[in-house]
Design a protein around this motif. Structure first.
Motif, PDB file in Angstrom:
ATOM      1  N   ILE A  22     -10.352  88.996  94.649  1.00  0.00           N
ATOM      2  CA  ILE A  22      -9.507  87.806  94.215  1.00  0.00           C
ATOM      3  C   ILE A  22      -8.937  87.128  95.776  1.00  0.00           C
ATOM      4  O   ILE A  22      -9.193  85.810  95.716  1.00  0.00           O
ATOM      5  N   TYR A  23      -8.798  87.694  96.841  1.00  0.00           N
ATOM      6  CA  TYR A  23      -8.279  87.444  98.248  1.00  0.00           C
ATOM      7  C   TYR A  23      -9.361  87.460  99.043  1.00  0.00           C
ATOM      8  O   TYR A  23      -8.998  86.728 100.243  1.00  0.00           O
ATOM      9  N   GLY A  24     -10.733  87.817  98.949  1.00  0.00           N
ATOM     10  CA  GLY A  24     -11.446  87.938 100.027  1.00  0.00           C
ATOM     11  C   GLY A  24     -11.654  88.920 100.760  1.00  0.00           C
ATOM     12  O   GLY A  24     -10.596  89.904 101.021  1.00  0.00           O
ATOM     13  N   SER A  25     -12.367  88.837 101.935  1.00  0.00           N
ATOM     14  CA  SER A  25     -12.648  89.664 103.092  1.00  0.00           C
ATOM     15  C   SER A  25     -11.950  89.327 104.332  1.00  0.00           C
ATOM     16  O   SER A  25     -11.818  90.223 105.270  1.00  0.00           O
ATOM     17  N   VAL A  26     -11.293  88.186 104.438  1.00  0.00           N
ATOM     18  CA  VAL A  26     -10.696  87.756 105.653  1.00  0.00           C
ATOM     19  C   VAL A  26      -9.502  88.448 105.867  1.00  0.00           C
ATOM     20  O   VAL A  26      -8.645  88.635 104.984  1.00  0.00           O
ATOM     21  N   THR A  27      -9.087  88.806 106.872  1.00  0.00           N
ATOM     22  CA  THR A  27      -7.943  89.451 107.416  1.00  0.00           C
ATOM     23  C   THR A  27      -6.717  88.633 107.709  1.00  0.00           C
ATOM     24  O   THR A  27      -7.077  87.557 108.195  1.00  0.00           O
ATOM     25  N   LEU A  28      -5.460  88.991 107.725  1.00  0.00           N
ATOM     26  CA  LEU A  28      -4.429  88.320 107.984  1.00  0.00           C
ATOM     27  C   LEU A  28      -4.747  87.918 109.403  1.00  0.00           C
ATOM     28  O   LEU A  28      -4.491  86.429 109.733  1.00  0.00           O
ATOM     29  N   ALA A  29      -4.937  88.650 110.422  1.00  0.00           N
ATOM     30  CA  ALA A  29      -5.212  88.171 111.782  1.00  0.00           C
ATOM     31  C   ALA A  29      -6.261  87.169 112.088  1.00  0.00           C
ATOM     32  O   ALA A  29      -6.191  86.302 112.617  1.00  0.00           O
ATOM     33  N   MET A  30      -7.486  87.187 111.189  1.00  0.00           N
ATOM     34  CA  MET A  30      -8.466  86.214 111.192  1.00  0.00           C
ATOM     35  C   MET A  30      -7.696  84.889 110.701  1.00  0.00           C
ATOM     36  O   MET A  30      -7.995  83.783 111.317  1.00  0.00           O
ATOM     37  N   VAL A  31      -6.953  84.706 109.602  1.00  0.00           N
ATOM     38  CA  VAL A  31      -6.335  83.513 109.375  1.00  0.00           C
ATOM     39  C   VAL A  31      -5.273  82.950 110.218  1.00  0.00           C
ATOM     40  O   VAL A  31      -5.383  82.048 110.655  1.00  0.00           O
ATOM     41  N   GLU A  32      -4.725  83.935 110.958  1.00  0.00           N
ATOM     42  CA  GLU A  32      -3.658  83.445 112.138  1.00  0.00           C
ATOM     43  C   GLU A  32      -4.364  82.985 113.186  1.00  0.00           C
ATOM     44  O   GLU A  32      -3.888  81.870 113.746  1.00  0.00           O
ATOM     45  N   HIS A 100      -1.617  79.189  98.846  1.00  0.00           N
ATOM     46  CA  HIS A 100      -2.018  80.522  97.931  1.00  0.00           C
ATOM     47  C   HIS A 100      -3.645  80.535  98.175  1.00  0.00           C
ATOM     48  O   HIS A 100      -4.303  79.573  97.996  1.00  0.00           O
ATOM     49  N   LEU A 101      -3.979  81.682  98.553  1.00  0.00           N
ATOM     50  CA  LEU A 101      -5.692  81.924  98.610  1.00  0.00           C
ATOM     51  C   LEU A 101      -6.234  81.620  97.563  1.00  0.00           C
ATOM     52  O   LEU A 101      -7.540  81.274  97.261  1.00  0.00           O
ATOM     53  N   SER A 102      -5.733  82.405  96.343  1.00  0.00           N
ATOM     54  CA  SER A 102      -6.360  82.144  94.994  1.00  0.00           C
ATOM     55  C   SER A 102      -5.691  80.937  94.383  1.00  0.00           C
ATOM     56  O   SER A 102      -4.571  80.474  94.602  1.00  0.00           O
ATOM     57  N   ASN A 103      -6.284  80.762  93.294  1.00  0.00           N
ATOM     58  CA  ASN A 103      -5.839  79.579  92.209  1.00  0.00           C
ATOM     59  C   ASN A 103      -4.863  80.382  91.444  1.00  0.00           C
ATOM     60  O   ASN A 103      -5.159  80.761  90.515  1.00  0.00           O
ATOM     61  N   ILE A 104      -3.464  80.047  91.645  1.00  0.00           N
ATOM     62  CA  ILE A 104      -2.582  80.551  90.797  1.00  0.00           C
ATOM     63  C   ILE A 104      -2.533  80.231  89.193  1.00  0.00           C
ATOM     64  O   ILE A 104      -2.145  80.756  88.610  1.00  0.00           O
ATOM     65  N   PRO A 129      -8.758  80.975 102.767  1.00  0.00           N
ATOM     66  CA  PRO A 129      -8.222  80.953 103.954  1.00  0.00           C
ATOM     67  C   PRO A 129      -8.221  79.391 104.436  1.00  0.00           C
ATOM     68  O   PRO A 129      -7.382  78.900 105.142  1.00  0.00           O
ATOM     69  N   GLN A 130      -9.046  78.724 103.895  1.00  0.00           N
ATOM     70  CA  GLN A 130      -9.238  77.037 104.050  1.00  0.00           C
ATOM     71  C   GLN A 130      -8.056  76.570 103.804  1.00  0.00           C
ATOM     72  O   GLN A 130      -7.668  75.483 104.379  1.00  0.00           O
ATOM     73  N   GLY A 131      -7.331  76.942 102.847  1.00  0.00           N
ATOM     74  CA  GLY A 131      -6.246  76.521 102.279  1.00  0.00           C
ATOM     75  C   GLY A 131      -5.206  76.294 103.663  1.00  0.00           C
ATOM     76  O   GLY A 131      -4.285  75.199 103.479  1.00  0.00           O
ATOM     77  N   TYR A 132      -4.871  77.206 104.334  1.00  0.00           N
ATOM     78  CA  TYR A 132      -4.210  77.195 105.649  1.00  0.00           C
ATOM     79  C   TYR A 132      -4.482  75.985 106.432  1.00  0.00           C
ATOM     80  O   TYR A 132      -3.616  75.301 107.056  1.00  0.00           O
ATOM     81  N   ALA A 135      -3.551  72.871 104.859  1.00  0.00           N
ATOM     82  CA  ALA A 135      -1.979  72.555 104.786  1.00  0.00           C
ATOM     83  C   ALA A 135      -1.570  72.134 106.194  1.00  0.00           C
ATOM     84  O   ALA A 135      -0.829  71.081 106.448  1.00  0.00           O
ATOM     85  N   LEU A 136      -2.236  72.438 107.392  1.00  0.00           N
ATOM     86  CA  LEU A 136      -2.097  72.058 108.708  1.00  0.00           C
ATOM     87  C   LEU A 136      -2.571  70.605 108.835  1.00  0.00           C
ATOM     88  O   LEU A 136      -1.866  69.699 109.109  1.00  0.00           O
ATOM     89  N   ASP A 137      -3.698  70.339 108.058  1.00  0.00           N
ATOM     90  CA  ASP A 137      -4.208  68.828 108.077  1.00  0.00           C
ATOM     91  C   ASP A 137      -2.895  67.726 107.465  1.00  0.00           C
ATOM     92  O   ASP A 137      -2.644  66.855 107.711  1.00  0.00           O
ATOM     93  N   ALA A 138      -2.315  68.371 106.126  1.00  0.00           N
ATOM     94  CA  ALA A 138      -1.636  67.869 105.513  1.00  0.00           C
ATOM     95  C   ALA A 138      -0.334  67.633 106.198  1.00  0.00           C
ATOM     96  O   ALA A 138       0.262  66.489 106.104  1.00  0.00           O
ATOM     97  N   LEU A 139       0.196  68.474 106.826  1.00  0.00           N
ATOM     98  CA  LEU A 139       1.514  68.401 107.759  1.00  0.00           C
ATOM     99  C   LEU A 139       1.363  67.557 108.704  1.00  0.00           C
ATOM    100  O   LEU A 139       2.286  66.933 109.314  1.00  0.00           O
ATOM    101  N   ALA A 140       0.383  67.763 109.512  1.00  0.00           N
ATOM    102  CA  ALA A 140      -0.112  66.981 110.814  1.00  0.00           C
ATOM    103  C   ALA A 140      -0.060  65.497 110.469  1.00  0.00           C
ATOM    104  O   ALA A 140       0.556  64.463 110.860  1.00  0.00           O
ATOM    105  N   ALA A 141      -0.771  65.053 109.115  1.00  0.00           N
ATOM    106  CA  ALA A 141      -0.523  63.602 108.671  1.00  0.00           C
ATOM    107  C   ALA A 141       0.843  63.007 108.167  1.00  0.00           C
ATOM    108  O   ALA A 141       1.272  62.147 108.491  1.00  0.00           O
ATOM    109  N   HIS A 142       1.457  64.325 107.638  1.00  0.00           N
ATOM    110  CA  HIS A 142       2.769  63.638 107.075  1.00  0.00           C
ATOM    111  C   HIS A 142       3.714  63.472 108.406  1.00  0.00           C
ATOM    112  O   HIS A 142       4.662  62.592 108.313  1.00  0.00           O
TER     113      HIS A 142
END
Length: 149
Positions: A22-32, A100-104, A129-132, A135-142
């Motif tokens: 469901i959530y993949g193999s990427v760790t939180l440290a990798m996302v950060e 959210h990583l998965s499609n809730i 993880p691409q969702g994060y 989100a950064l792109d969206a916040l930067a534009a906003h």
């Protein structure tokens, strides 16, 4: 420099080992690390925090006022239950994006409801993880549009 708080809720510390189907193999440290690098490319600073405790997440949102110009929040299961997190976001008046990583919306019916979405600029789910980064792109534009970046 414009600062973004990347806030992760319960069980996200187990990324990479928790239900990888469901959530993949990427760790939180990798996302950060990816968030920090992408934020830097956008001319932003990203501060990452994770807690399994609702009160600690609320405290982090409160502490963000005056320190961060945007919040990316993956509230995990609290998304569907926490009026307190929703109220904290309303209280600090900082633009936020729910991730959210998965499609809730493609999962169990109880996951379809989000208290966070009611007060966020938008919701990004299902892109892993691409969702994060989205989100950064969206916040930067906003923030740029609002003249805050």
């Amino acid at each position: 420099m414009t600062s973004i708080l990347v806030l992760n809720g319960p069980n996200l510390n187990l990324l990479g080992t928790r239900q990888p189907e469901i959530y993949g193999s990427v760790t939180l440290a990798m996302v950060e690390q990816a968030c920090a690098a992408h934020a830097k490319r956008l001319g932003l600073d990203a501060t990452c925090l994770q807690s399994n405790h609702e009160g600690a997440l609320i405290d982090a949102i409160h502490a963000a006022k005056g320190q961060h110009q945007g919040i990316i929040l993956n509230a995990g299961a609290y998304t569907h239950t926490s009026i307190a997190l929703m109220d904290a976001l309303i209280s600090v008046e900082i633009p936020s994006v729910e991730v959210h990583l998965s499609n809730i919306h493609a999962r169990e019916p109880f996951r379809h409801a989000s208290y966070i979405a009611k007060v966020a600029l938008g919701q990004i789910c299902g892109f892993g993880p691409q969702g994060y980064l989205l989100a950064l792109d969206a916040l930067a534009a906003h923030l740029k549009e609002a003249g805050a970046a």
